[in-house]
Design an enzyme around this catalytic site. Sequence first.
Site, PDB file in Angstrom:
ATOM      1  CB  VAL A 278       4.821  45.161  42.192  1.00 44.91           C
ATOM      2  CG1 VAL A 278       6.312  45.473  42.249  1.00 44.91           C
ATOM      3  CG2 VAL A 278       4.207  45.309  43.576  1.00 44.91           C
ATOM      4  CG  ASN A 481     -15.613  55.972  26.915  1.00 43.27           C
ATOM      5  OD1 ASN A 481     -16.060  54.850  26.688  1.00 43.27           O
ATOM      6  ND2 ASN A 481     -15.316  56.363  28.134  1.00 43.27           N
ATOM      7  N   GLY A 532       0.941  42.642  32.197  1.00 40.18           N
ATOM      8  CA  GLY A 532       2.000  41.644  32.340  1.00 40.18           C
ATOM      9  C   GLY A 532       2.323  40.911  31.051  1.00 40.18           C
TER      10      GLY A 532
END
Length: 584
Positions: A278, A481, A532
């Site tokens: 969320v 990559n 976060g």
Amino acid sequence: LRQKAAEYYRSHLVPQRLEETLNALFPLRPTDLYGEMANYFSKFSKAPIICKLIGRKVLDGVGQPTLEVEIYCTVKNYEKRICSIVMSSHSQMPENALPETTEADEKERNDSVNTAVEWVNGSLNTMLRDLKPTNQCEVDKILGEYFTKMVEEQKEIQKQAEEEAEGTLPLTSCPPPAALPEKKKAAKAGKKVAVAERMIPPAEPAESVLCGSLAIGGTSLAVAKAGATISRIPLYLHIALLKQDQDSPKKMTLPLPMVTLLNCEKIPPAKLKLVKEVMLIPPVQLSLKQGIERILHIQKEMVRLLEPPDKVSSPQVTDSKNGRAHKTGKKGPPRALKRISHLGCLITGCDNVDQPLHLMQTACNNIGLELGTDMYLAINCAAQELMDYVKGKYEILTGTFKSPDEMVDMYVELVNKFPFIIALIDPLRKEDRQHWSKICCALGSKCYLIAEDAATYISKFKIDQNINIPTCSGVVLKYINQTKVSDLIELTGLLDGQRHITILGSPDGESSDDSLVDLAVGLGARFIKLGGLSRGERVTKYNRLLAIEEELAKNRALREANLEFIAFDEESQPEKQLSEVLPP
């Protein structure tokens, strides 16, 4: 000898330059005369060229091996270290992978990093020597050709191995004819048959990653950073100039951050499987600094809400003199903060889809904020992890399954019920293309439908024009990559003109390198998804974003972002338009 010296200096215009320097500096009378003379003459020195690449194996933010690339250039006749970058590692392993599968993945990752280090210190070090770090196109062309060569070599090795394996197979007698399948009993009257429910497109195989491909992306990004350093400009401006063919942008827009606040765990006793992350998106009217401060307030309140009611207070001791109790030691961190995901956010378990959304509403309301006005939400559904291929349905809750059609209806109901949700990431698997079109037609005008896992890798866009993304509002691009800076510039240019927004995403195995932020700003991404506001490797990127905002605001070059949604209809098929313009 005198005559030769005089001719040598005259041929390089030294007497003329020296006279110009002395005439220009005398009126200024600089405090550091020789320093100013050195600055003046440096304009006539040769452009720096790459003299050495160093690759080494380092650890990322979750302790996994990854690649660091260091660039050295010849600057004014001396070898000088210019910069280094650390690549983020990316894994396709689901959270519920078996231990043996995880071990195999770790071994493969380790081998890939070791091979990448060999490539950088060997072939790439030789091939890029004497090139200008400012010539990104030429560098990326060489890197691309080398990667193609290594892919062909790997195919040849695999082909020889298969031929050898076929040649050593023992001769066996013909197998007995297969037994005829038994006739199934007729279903009882009134009983539903689930065969039709299982008629879903099979999962596409994961893209094979060439061992060592990390060296290509790492070297390309390191050269771009070196080019910016040599040019004495920030990396984001260097990227913007590369994208706009050296036409300096007058104003730049910062990408809006998608800040992950909650990571919903998918292990018992938690029942909810649908919601992986969320995320909070601040309104465009706020500066980035104001938005981050507001999100930190919400996070602080969320920590308080997640604290168990019977939390243990600080230890107390009794004063022997007066018999009074007093607290000892420093106050420990809240218990909720001890459960931090590798994404840098709080971990919690939920029993239904509404629960984390109500929790976010409560946290905002408690500090006087209103979702939909003062803050918006985005949900990472990670639907590719939910499919039960036996039942042919998504398991959104433990024991609760929904078909793709039911998933579309559920999302429509969810966004109508919680209109502050403005983005859904991977609401469906990439194979359910028909249902991506349905959900875009239903919700595209009020919510971003974003493909992350559902988006094809950048390398696939470049190689195979038949591989394209489903109908969606935008895609999350990750620098991993063999992706090169030129690939990212080209692809974002195509996406800009094809009704798709670009989101630069942070891989799971993040490093402390903050170059991703400069890439997002320079490429003009609409959003940036960094995780976060905890863990150093993620917070350092938010700090870099704040520094760029301050610099652009100081130079009056900051343009306000916007949140325009894309209205889809039955005839709009952006993925077809995109495939038509992809380069051969």
